[in-house]
Design an enzyme around this catalytic site. Structure first.
Site, PDB file in Angstrom:
ATOM      1  N   ASP A 169      -6.831   8.870   5.952  1.00 11.25           N
ATOM      2  CA  ASP A 169      -5.684   8.601   6.784  1.00 11.25           C
ATOM      3  C   ASP A 169      -4.906   7.504   6.055  1.00 11.25           C
ATOM      4  O   ASP A 169      -5.008   7.107   4.793  1.00 11.25           O
ATOM      5  CB  ASP A 169      -5.953   8.233   8.390  1.00 11.25           C
ATOM      6  CG  ASP A 169      -4.988   8.672   9.216  1.00 11.25           C
ATOM      7  OD1 ASP A 169      -3.875   8.177   8.989  1.00 11.25           O
ATOM      8  OD2 ASP A 169      -5.313   9.260  10.391  1.00 11.25           O
ATOM      9  N   HIS A 195      -2.018   8.891   4.282  1.00 10.99           N
ATOM     10  CA  HIS A 195      -1.093   9.352   4.960  1.00 10.99           C
ATOM     11  C   HIS A 195       0.034   8.097   4.520  1.00 10.99           C
ATOM     12  O   HIS A 195       1.204   8.443   4.442  1.00 10.99           O
ATOM     13  CB  HIS A 195      -1.286   9.085   6.216  1.00 10.99           C
ATOM     14  CG  HIS A 195      -2.040  10.299   6.717  1.00 10.99           C
ATOM     15  ND1 HIS A 195      -2.196  10.795   8.125  1.00 10.99           N
ATOM     16  CD2 HIS A 195      -2.613  11.324   5.972  1.00 10.99           C
ATOM     17  CE1 HIS A 195      -2.933  11.815   8.151  1.00 10.99           C
ATOM     18  NE2 HIS A 195      -3.291  12.258   6.879  1.00 10.99           N
TER      19      HIS A 195
END
Length: 461
Positions: free
Chosen positions: A278, A312
């Site tokens: 992430d 991300h």
């Protein structure tokens, strides 16, 4: 919404809103602020007394559960005024570790701590889960209300998560999945119930964080390698005076953010490697009602000399940012991965509200990324009635060898445009769409090239 780049040396684009708050006139101003902030962040000091976990019954090999032994060593060290709790060479299985004041948990070279997969080894404690307050599993290493604490050494912390353990609470079917409990926690938050009554744990499938130091001061995490986390990895919460340095975070599970300082003040993250499932670094300050009620912003963070790979976002702010964020400085960082989505990512929504301001990024080298170099999104989640604000963003010396979908992406409200966004002396190559914006106020490009063309004017379509 599409925007095309055209012609000369400097851009000034203004729409309806008038900027408020601080506006930097040159990079000398935030650089001076960084110097002042750096002088305020101090590493904790510890007594030169060592406590070996084997003296308290710990057994290596990765089979015996050493939860009691490790915590007994920590307790003895803290009660005696502090020092180092030594994890020697070997593989040590344990459940939750509670770190106490004046204790440095130190891993010898080649030492490895492996964390239990048994939920019974993680007591229910007061925590935040995705920015919402509740009672849930302890983080694998947890502290609450402690002062002068550290995790150091060249060993490895292995969270022992994989697609069959912890991560399957996201990937699994209805019988093993966090969705029901997550929705219930959202309801509790919206109803403003007492967080102490929001009790989860077995059967709820809300995964623990790896390291969470809550309501604590004078924190240092240095040199360790961290892998295979159930969820968020380094999560200081409502804490102050924090140093994270020379840490290697390699963990590709769901919600495996590398470092999430949440509602923290005076934070230094430097010389670290983040290779994550992430966001590499995600600065936070609570979700919706809980974030607004506690009202503790993220403030005064320095991120420097770090390497970001998969993730991300490299440096992200949000999405749990209802308490706001201010004075965030990212300098001399390197990012490079076809699986890195964004370089600088600000994500919020009108369910959050809050003000994100005074964000300075300088001297960032990027090999490649997938989506956007600079991304500002006010529509990250379901809208609400609390208008977010993003203002005073300065990006300088951003050098991208091969970009992705966008150079600059802005998706904001007409009544709350991104304010005072300035990009200086930057070169972004190989993007599909140079700039895509809808609502900005006072956006300036000064000596910026995108796809080899000087970026000087924008036509909104």
């Amino acid at each position: 919404m599409k925007a095309l780049l055209i012609g000369a040396a400097c851009l000034l684009f203004a729409v309806s809103a008038v900027a408020q708050g601080k506006v930097w006139k040159s990079s000398a101003e935030p650089l001076a602020e960084i110097k002042t902030l750096r002088s305020l962040i101090k590493a904790p000091a510890f007594k030169k007394t060592d406590y070996l976990i084997t003296k308290y019954g710990a057994v290596s090999g990765g089979m015996a559960n050493n939860t009691k032994a490790i915590n007994a060593a920590i307790d003895a060290c803290s009660r005696a005024g502090g020092g180092r709790v030594i994890v020697p060479v070997g593989t040590w299985l344990t459940g939750a570790i509670y770190l106490k004041s004046n204790v440095n948990l130190h891993l010898a070279d080649s030492a490895k701590i492996i964390f239990s997969r048994d939920t019974k080894d993680y007591p229910i404690v007061a925590t935040r889960w995705e920015g919402m307050e509740c009672m849930n599993y302890s983080a694998l290493i947890y502290a609450d209300g402690e002062t002068n604490i550290a995790i150091t050494g060249n060993g490895t912390l292995d969270g022992n998560a994989d697609r069959e353990h912890w991560w399957n609470w996201v990937y699994g079917g209805p019988a093993i999945n966090q969705v029901t409990a997550r929705n219930k926690l959202h309801d509790y938050m919206h109803q403003k119930t007492d967080p102490k009554t929001r009790v989860f744990g077995d059967g709820s499938f809300l995964r623990p964080n790896f390291i969470q130091f809550k309501n604590s001061r004078n924190i240092r995490i240095a040199d360790v390698k961290i892998t295979n986390s159930p969820m968020w990895i380094i999560h200081p919460l409502l804490s102050e005076n924090i140093i994270v340095e020379n840490v290697k975070v390699i963990s590709h599970g769901p919600n495996n953010d590398g470092c999430d300082p949440e509602s923290c003040k005076n934070v230094l993250i430097r010389n670290c490697l983040f290779d994550t499932g992430d966001d590499c670094i995600a600065i936070k300050s609570g979700r919706d009602e809980d974030g607004r009620r506690v009202a503790r912003p993220a403030e005064n963070h320095i991120i420097e000399n770090c390497m970001m790979k998969d993730g991300h976002g490299g440096v992200s702010i949000g999405s749990e940012i209802a308490g706001g964020a201010r004075n965030i400085y990212a300098i001399n960082n390197i990012m490079d991965s076809k699986d890195l989505d964004r370089v600088l990512r600000l994500k919020t929504s009108s369910s959050r509200g809050g003000i994100i301001e005074n964000v300075f990024m300088k001297d960032t080298k990027v090999g490649t990324y997938k989506d956007a170099a600079l991304s500002f999104n006010m529509f990250y989640e379901t809208p609400g009635n609390f208008m977010p604000t993003i203002r005073n963003i300065w990006v300088e010396n951003l050098d991208v060898e091969k970009g992705g979908n966008f150079g600059v992406f802005v998706h904001a409200y007409p009544e709350s445009p991104v304010q005072n966004l300035r990009v200086v002396n930057s070169n972004i190559r190989g993007v599909k769409i140079p700039v895509e914006v809808d609502h900005v106020a006072n956006m300036a490009f000064d000596n910026v090239k995108i796809n080899g063309t000087i970026a000087t004017a924008i036509n909104i379509k």
